[in-house]
Design a protein around this motif. Structure first.
Motif, PDB file in Angstrom:
ATOM      1  N   LEU A  41       0.866  -1.189   0.000  1.00 59.41           N
ATOM      2  CA  LEU A  41       0.000   0.000   0.000  1.00 59.41           C
ATOM      3  C   LEU A  41       0.902   1.239   0.000  1.00 59.41           C
ATOM      4  O   LEU A  41       1.189   1.835   1.031  1.00 59.41           O
ATOM      5  CB  LEU A  41      -0.918  -0.019   1.226  1.00 59.41           C
ATOM      6  N   ARG A  42       1.330   1.644  -1.175  1.00 61.80           N
ATOM      7  CA  ARG A  42       2.384   2.655  -1.310  1.00 61.80           C
ATOM      8  C   ARG A  42       1.925   4.059  -0.921  1.00 61.80           C
ATOM      9  O   ARG A  42       2.748   4.942  -0.708  1.00 61.80           O
ATOM     10  CB  ARG A  42       2.909   2.678  -2.749  1.00 61.80           C
ATOM     11  N   HIS A  43       0.627   4.272  -0.822  1.00 60.73           N
ATOM     12  CA  HIS A  43       0.116   5.612  -0.529  1.00 60.73           C
ATOM     13  C   HIS A  43      -0.608   5.668   0.815  1.00 60.73           C
ATOM     14  O   HIS A  43      -1.389   6.592   1.064  1.00 60.73           O
ATOM     15  CB  HIS A  43      -0.817   6.056  -1.657  1.00 60.73           C
ATOM     16  N   THR A  44      -0.319   4.701   1.666  1.00 61.29           N
ATOM     17  CA  THR A  44      -0.996   4.580   2.958  1.00 61.29           C
ATOM     18  C   THR A  44       0.021   4.701   4.080  1.00 61.29           C
ATOM     19  O   THR A  44       1.065   4.051   4.041  1.00 61.29           O
ATOM     20  CB  THR A  44      -1.716   3.221   3.052  1.00 61.29           C
ATOM     21  N   TYR A  45      -0.297   5.505   5.086  1.00 64.38           N
ATOM     22  CA  TYR A  45       0.621   5.631   6.217  1.00 64.38           C
ATOM     23  C   TYR A  45      -0.091   6.177   7.441  1.00 64.38           C
ATOM     24  O   TYR A  45      -1.198   6.724   7.366  1.00 64.38           O
ATOM     25  CB  TYR A  45       1.812   6.517   5.856  1.00 64.38           C
ATOM     26  N   PHE A  46       0.574   5.988   8.562  1.00 63.21           N
ATOM     27  CA  PHE A  46       0.124   6.486   9.858  1.00 63.21           C
ATOM     28  C   PHE A  46       0.982   7.707  10.169  1.00 63.21           C
ATOM     29  O   PHE A  46       2.171   7.575  10.423  1.00 63.21           O
ATOM     30  CB  PHE A  46       0.332   5.390  10.910  1.00 63.21           C
ATOM     31  N   PRO A  47       0.435   8.918  10.136  1.00 64.79           N
ATOM     32  CA  PRO A  47       1.262  10.111  10.330  1.00 64.79           C
ATOM     33  C   PRO A  47       2.076  10.064  11.621  1.00 64.79           C
ATOM     34  O   PRO A  47       1.595   9.627  12.664  1.00 64.79           O
ATOM     35  CB  PRO A  47       0.229  11.242  10.380  1.00 64.79           C
ATOM     36  N   ALA A  48       3.309  10.523  11.522  1.00 64.25           N
ATOM     37  CA  ALA A  48       4.185  10.569  12.682  1.00 64.25           C
ATOM     38  C   ALA A  48       3.739  11.656  13.649  1.00 64.25           C
ATOM     39  O   ALA A  48       2.975  12.570  13.282  1.00 64.25           O
ATOM     40  CB  ALA A  48       5.623  10.831  12.237  1.00 64.25           C
ATOM     41  N   VAL A  49       4.225  11.570  14.859  1.00 63.58           N
ATOM     42  CA  VAL A  49       3.902  12.578  15.877  1.00 63.58           C
ATOM     43  C   VAL A  49       4.279  13.963  15.348  1.00 63.58           C
ATOM     44  O   VAL A  49       5.403  14.191  14.880  1.00 63.58           O
ATOM     45  CB  VAL A  49       4.651  12.285  17.192  1.00 63.58           C
ATOM     46  N   GLY A  50       3.339  14.872  15.406  1.00 57.55           N
ATOM     47  CA  GLY A  50       3.582  16.246  14.986  1.00 57.55           C
ATOM     48  C   GLY A  50       3.374  16.514  13.510  1.00 57.55           C
ATOM     49  O   GLY A  50       3.430  17.678  13.071  1.00 57.55           O
ATOM     50  N   ASP A  51       3.127  15.473  12.707  1.00 60.56           N
ATOM     51  CA  ASP A  51       2.946  15.655  11.267  1.00 60.56           C
ATOM     52  C   ASP A  51       1.493  16.037  10.990  1.00 60.56           C
ATOM     53  O   ASP A  51       0.588  15.219  11.119  1.00 60.56           O
ATOM     54  CB  ASP A  51       3.306  14.373  10.530  1.00 60.56           C
ATOM     55  N   ARG A  52       1.292  17.275  10.560  1.00 60.72           N
ATOM     56  CA  ARG A  52      -0.061  17.762  10.280  1.00 60.72           C
ATOM     57  C   ARG A  52      -0.384  17.760   8.792  1.00 60.72           C
ATOM     58  O   ARG A  52      -1.472  18.167   8.394  1.00 60.72           O
ATOM     59  CB  ARG A  52      -0.221  19.186  10.812  1.00 60.72           C
TER      60      ARG A  52
END
Length: 377
Positions: free
Chosen positions: A223-234
């Motif tokens: 899933l190349r376009h799927t992610y869990f945003p990192a802390v602080g990433d808005r």
């Protein structure tokens, strides 16, 4: 994000009426100005033209795995930019299904017991007036039958974009209130359940939830376009339509694309695309791709959601189709974006996103109707 009562009513209305709205049979997108748009395109156009969503985008996958992409509206109200085809969006509560898959993988590995209590894994964490973690099971968390109070309605939505929340802060908000139902009584949607599920994953694995989702699901399925945003990433990393929200039903749309999604965490923080979500839900329904047959059967064992004809499994929902049968998915609301869709056992899949959470339930019912049309072509 919504108050629990509104979300349950929202879900019930959408599920009970979507099958009654027929938009026709799916056709190939218009190849020329003289070709009339097919029903999916017509449905998206109507959501923009008549219902006031800034943009709508969809991906429809056939039994043969081939995908068709659709867009309507504008991707940026200020600039008039086009909607990026298959652009990234915040997927809200679709994240719950990813979290549930990781928990069920841990069940398959013998590291988590669905019928063990939350107290077993998070001692002392679930407590308050009428709240006892020794009475709530992991299964009840995943199926929304724990009776635990919801935290979402206690948040100031407008301020979410600037505020970082630790998961335990969200639990503290929820546990200030008495539960409405006893554990195991009936379905009662609460994102509190999935904050606890995410913490169980972290406790058992010793790794952040985001890493486990990425390792066990995202990279495994490509899933190349799927992610869990990192802390602080808005931000949203890749091409995307801007997301908008209103302070009131009659107020103007304000850009809410950049926000801190930590208030959603295991219940709704992830970012993806329509096509990646189709790939995820299609793979999930195949025994052995993400879950062994035994755990997939547990996931698909449902309890009724009121009298809608829909059912709640473990992190996944079944919805009736107007052409017969059901499809499996979830859907999600988070400020700026609403998504609906899912997959059938024979490989059909669709996901649709709009770039605001409608304040009128009828708009979501019509969005659900387009999902039904696409799957019943």
């Amino acid at each position: 994000m919504r108050r629990k009562t509104r979300r349950i009513r929202h879900m019930a209305l959408a599920l009970s009426t979507a099958v009654a709205v027929s938009l026709g049979v799916l056709a190939v997108p218009a190849a020329s100005a003289a070709t009339r748009p097919g029903p999916v395109q017509q449905g998206l156009d109507a959501l923009v033209r008549s219902d006031g969503v800034p943009a709508a985008l969809a991906t429809v996958q056939g039994r043969d795995g081939r995908a068709r992409h659709y867009t309507a509206g504008v991707g940026n109200l200020a600039t008039g930019a086009k909607v990026p085809v298959d652009g990234q969006v915040r997927i809200g509560s679709n994240t719950k299904t990813f979290t549930a898959v990781v928990v069920l993988q841990l069940v398959a590995e013998g590291k988590v017991d669905l019928d063990a209590t939350v107290e077993t894994y998070l001692p002392g964490m679930v407590h308050g007036e009428g709240i006892d973690g020794r009475l709530v099971t992991v299964r009840q968390l995943l199926q929304h039958t724990s009776g635990l109070p919801e935290y979402e309605g206690l948040l100031d939505e407008a301020s979410l974009r600037h505020r970082y929340f630790e998961p335990r802060e969200l639990l503290d908000l929820a546990f200030q209130h008495k539960p409405e139902l006893a554990p195991g009584a009936e379905f009662s949607y609460s994102s509190t359940n999935y904050v606890l599920a995410g913490l169980i994953v972290q406790k058992v694995t010793g790794r952040p939830l985001a890493e486990e989702i990425d390792r066990r699901i995202v990279r495994k399925l490509g899933l190349r376009h799927t992610y869990f945003p990192a802390v602080g990433d808005r931000t949203i990393r890749e091409p995307h339509p801007e997301g908008y929200r209103k302070d009131s039903a009659e107020g103007p749309l304000g850009d809410f694309t950049e926000m801190d999604p930590s208030a959603a965490w295991a219940a709704g923080q992830m970012i993806s695309t329509d096509s990646d979500l189709n790939r995820f839900f299609t793979a999930l329904l195949v025994p052995g791709r993400l879950l062994p047959e035994a755990q997939l059967a547990q996931m698909r064992t449902t309890v009724p959601i009121g009298d809608t004809g829909a059912g709640a499994g473990l992190g996944i929902l079944s919805r009736p189709l107007s052409c017969g049968g059901v499809y499996w998915g979830h859907g999600g609301d988070i400020p700026g974006y609403e998504t609906r869709g899912g997959a059938t056992d024979d490989g059909r899949a669709v996901n649709i996103a709009v770039t605001t959470v409608p304040t009128d339930y009828d708009v979501t019912r019509r969005l659900e109707a387009v999902v039904d049309t696409a799957l019943c072509r």
